[in-house]
Design a protein around this motif. Structure first.
Motif, PDB file in Angstrom:
ATOM      1  N   GLU A 111       5.663 -16.398  -5.162  1.00  9.40           N
ATOM      2  CA  GLU A 111       4.641 -17.013  -6.017  1.00  9.40           C
ATOM      3  C   GLU A 111       3.438 -17.476  -5.202  1.00  9.40           C
ATOM      4  N   GLU A 112       3.666 -17.976  -3.998  1.00  9.97           N
ATOM      5  CA  GLU A 112       2.565 -18.401  -3.127  1.00  9.97           C
ATOM      6  C   GLU A 112       1.693 -17.205  -2.730  1.00  9.97           C
ATOM      7  N   ILE A 113       2.322 -16.072  -2.438  1.00 11.51           N
ATOM      8  CA  ILE A 113       1.571 -14.863  -2.105  1.00 11.51           C
ATOM      9  C   ILE A 113       0.702 -14.456  -3.299  1.00 11.51           C
ATOM     10  N   GLU A 114       1.281 -14.477  -4.476  1.00 11.17           N
ATOM     11  CA  GLU A 114       0.579 -14.038  -5.678  1.00 11.17           C
ATOM     12  C   GLU A 114      -0.589 -14.954  -6.055  1.00 11.17           C
ATOM     13  N   LYS A 115      -0.580 -16.202  -5.577  1.00 14.20           N
ATOM     14  CA  LYS A 115      -1.659 -17.153  -5.871  1.00 14.20           C
ATOM     15  C   LYS A 115      -2.811 -17.054  -4.878  1.00 14.20           C
ATOM     16  N   LEU A 116      -2.675 -16.261  -3.817  1.00 15.52           N
ATOM     17  CA  LEU A 116      -3.741 -16.165  -2.822  1.00 15.52           C
ATOM     18  C   LEU A 116      -4.996 -15.557  -3.429  1.00 15.52           C
ATOM     19  N   PRO A 117      -6.166 -15.906  -2.888  1.00 21.00           N
ATOM     20  CA  PRO A 117      -7.414 -15.324  -3.403  1.00 21.00           C
ATOM     21  C   PRO A 117      -7.377 -13.800  -3.314  1.00 21.00           C
ATOM     22  N   GLN A 118      -7.866 -13.174  -4.353  1.00 19.95           N
ATOM     23  CA  GLN A 118      -7.847 -11.712  -4.427  1.00 19.95           C
ATOM     24  C   GLN A 118      -9.228 -11.132  -4.126  1.00 19.95           C
ATOM     25  N   PRO A 119      -9.256  -9.914  -3.615  1.00 21.56           N
ATOM     26  CA  PRO A 119     -10.552  -9.261  -3.392  1.00 21.56           C
ATOM     27  C   PRO A 119     -11.191  -8.902  -4.728  1.00 21.56           C
ATOM     28  N   ASP A 120     -12.505  -8.697  -4.706  1.00 17.16           N
ATOM     29  CA  ASP A 120     -13.207  -8.304  -5.929  1.00 17.16           C
ATOM     30  C   ASP A 120     -12.679  -6.977  -6.464  1.00 17.16           C
ATOM     31  N   LYS A 121     -12.413  -6.044  -5.558  1.00 20.63           N
ATOM     32  CA  LYS A 121     -11.871  -4.736  -5.937  1.00 20.63           C
ATOM     33  C   LYS A 121     -10.512  -4.580  -5.265  1.00 20.63           C
ATOM     34  N   LYS A 122      -9.486  -4.319  -6.062  1.00 16.58           N
ATOM     35  CA  LYS A 122      -8.136  -4.203  -5.524  1.00 16.58           C
ATOM     36  C   LYS A 122      -8.048  -2.982  -4.602  1.00 16.58           C
ATOM     37  N   ALA A 132      11.380  -1.175  -4.600  1.00 14.40           N
ATOM     38  CA  ALA A 132      10.954  -2.438  -3.992  1.00 14.40           C
ATOM     39  C   ALA A 132       9.520  -2.367  -3.461  1.00 14.40           C
ATOM     40  N   PRO A 133       9.086  -1.230  -2.879  1.00 14.65           N
ATOM     41  CA  PRO A 133       7.713  -1.194  -2.383  1.00 14.65           C
ATOM     42  C   PRO A 133       6.672  -1.525  -3.460  1.00 14.65           C
ATOM     43  N   GLN A 134       6.905  -1.082  -4.681  1.00 18.40           N
ATOM     44  CA  GLN A 134       5.965  -1.382  -5.767  1.00 18.40           C
ATOM     45  C   GLN A 134       5.890  -2.883  -6.012  1.00 18.40           C
ATOM     46  N   ALA A 135       7.038  -3.542  -6.069  1.00 15.93           N
ATOM     47  CA  ALA A 135       7.058  -4.990  -6.297  1.00 15.93           C
ATOM     48  C   ALA A 135       6.384  -5.734  -5.151  1.00 15.93           C
ATOM     49  N   MET A 136       6.610  -5.282  -3.932  1.00 24.13           N
ATOM     50  CA  MET A 136       5.990  -5.922  -2.775  1.00 24.13           C
ATOM     51  C   MET A 136       4.473  -5.769  -2.820  1.00 24.13           C
ATOM     52  N   MET A 137       4.003  -4.566  -3.138  1.00 23.10           N
ATOM     53  CA  MET A 137       2.560  -4.335  -3.219  1.00 23.10           C
ATOM     54  C   MET A 137       1.941  -5.138  -4.361  1.00 23.10           C
ATOM     55  N   ASP A 138       2.641  -5.199  -5.495  1.00 22.98           N
ATOM     56  CA  ASP A 138       2.144  -5.998  -6.625  1.00 22.98           C
ATOM     57  C   ASP A 138       1.967  -7.454  -6.202  1.00 22.98           C
ATOM     58  N   SER A 139       2.967  -8.011  -5.535  1.00 19.57           N
ATOM     59  CA  SER A 139       2.891  -9.412  -5.107  1.00 19.57           C
ATOM     60  C   SER A 139       1.766  -9.630  -4.108  1.00 19.57           C
ATOM     61  N   ALA A 140       1.562  -8.685  -3.205  1.00 25.52           N
ATOM     62  CA  ALA A 140       0.533  -8.817  -2.171  1.00 25.52           C
ATOM     63  C   ALA A 140      -0.872  -8.595  -2.722  1.00 25.52           C
ATOM     64  N   GLY A 141      -0.993  -7.946  -3.883  1.00 23.86           N
ATOM     65  CA  GLY A 141      -2.307  -7.728  -4.491  1.00 23.86           C
ATOM     66  C   GLY A 141      -2.953  -6.416  -4.094  1.00 23.86           C
ATOM     67  N   ILE A 142      -2.143  -5.406  -3.836  1.00 28.09           N
ATOM     68  CA  ILE A 142      -2.667  -4.089  -3.477  1.00 28.09           C
ATOM     69  C   ILE A 142      -2.079  -3.058  -4.442  1.00 28.09           C
ATOM     70  N   GLU A 169       9.265 -11.042   3.025  1.00 24.46           N
ATOM     71  CA  GLU A 169       8.576 -10.881   4.307  1.00 24.46           C
ATOM     72  C   GLU A 169       7.694  -9.637   4.278  1.00 24.46           C
ATOM     73  N   GLY A 170       8.183  -8.583   3.666  1.00 22.28           N
ATOM     74  CA  GLY A 170       7.389  -7.364   3.542  1.00 22.28           C
ATOM     75  C   GLY A 170       6.097  -7.616   2.787  1.00 22.28           C
ATOM     76  N   ALA A 171       6.180  -8.365   1.688  1.00 26.74           N
ATOM     77  CA  ALA A 171       4.974  -8.686   0.913  1.00 26.74           C
ATOM     78  C   ALA A 171       4.025  -9.549   1.743  1.00 26.74           C
ATOM     79  N   GLU A 172       4.574 -10.471   2.524  1.00 24.30           N
ATOM     80  CA  GLU A 172       3.727 -11.298   3.389  1.00 24.30           C
ATOM     81  C   GLU A 172       3.008 -10.435   4.430  1.00 24.30           C
ATOM     82  N   TYR A 173       3.729  -9.493   5.034  1.00 25.14           N
ATOM     83  CA  TYR A 173       3.107  -8.626   6.033  1.00 25.14           C
ATOM     84  C   TYR A 173       2.094  -7.671   5.415  1.00 25.14           C
ATOM     85  N   ILE A 174       2.352  -7.215   4.201  1.00 26.25           N
ATOM     86  CA  ILE A 174       1.366  -6.383   3.505  1.00 26.25           C
ATOM     87  C   ILE A 174       0.078  -7.188   3.329  1.00 26.25           C
TER      88      ILE A 174
END
Length: 175
Positions: free
Chosen positions: A15-26, A47-57, A134-139
């Motif tokens: 949830e903390e990752i998902e609350k981070l500021p997002q870029p104007d264009k994903k 799992a890669p899809q969920a990790m990327m979704d959480s990271a905002g990519i 951790e994967g989402a954090e590193y992404i």
């Protein structure tokens, strides 16, 4: 009780990752597992899809109804991702994967290839399990490093700089 505590901590970190500021264009990403006449990657059911979704990519294969799947080099080329993530495990080394990308006519001119926006993460992070956070954090850290997302103070509890197999991730040592 211990499992509940661990699960709650993982949820809080996600949830903390998902609350981070997002870029104007994903930005867009491609997960490169291994290469032959096709490229093994991951669609929207893993799992890669969920990790990327959480990271905002955006996973460029989020429209593929599959988990681990093979796609053509042309499919990768048409996506022209902003960043390429590698799954670190044999039989192909990171160097062989990069060589495949940089020598294939379909991928050698991609922006991620030209700018060497490569990130190599351990196999275990890309499979469903507790390391996904951790994967989402590193992404997200990689997105920030390459200027694809606003800078934050995100970090991970797992220090990947000690893994010799993560060649090409010099940026990790700068964090």
């Amino acid at each position: 009780a211990k499992a509940d505590k661990v699960a709650d901590e993982i949820t809080k970190r996600r949830e903390e990752i998902e609350k981070l500021p997002q870029p104007d264009k994903k930005p867009t990403a491609f997960l490169f597992d291994s290469a032959s006449d096709t490229v093994l990657s991951s669609g929207k059911f893993g799992a890669p899809q969920a990790m990327m979704d959480s990271a905002g990519i955006k996973n460029v294969l989020e429209d593929v109804d599959d988990t681990w799947t093979k796609v053509s080099w042309e499919r990768l080329a048409s996506a022209d991702p902003d960043i390429i993530f590698f799954v670190d495990y044999p039989p192909q080394t990171i160097e062989e994967k990069i060589q495949a990308l940089e020598s294939n006519p379909a991928s050698k001119n991609l922006k991620a290839v030209k700018e060497k926006r490569y990130v190599n993460l351990p196999y275990a992070m890309w499979c469903s399990g507790p390391l996904n956070v951790e994967g989402a954090e590193y992404i997200r850290m990689a997105m920030e490093h390459f200027g694809l997302a606003p800078k934050t103070d995100i970090k991970s509890d797992l220090d990947l700089t000690k893994l010799d197999s993560l060649a090409g991730n010099e940026w990790l040592k700068q964090k």
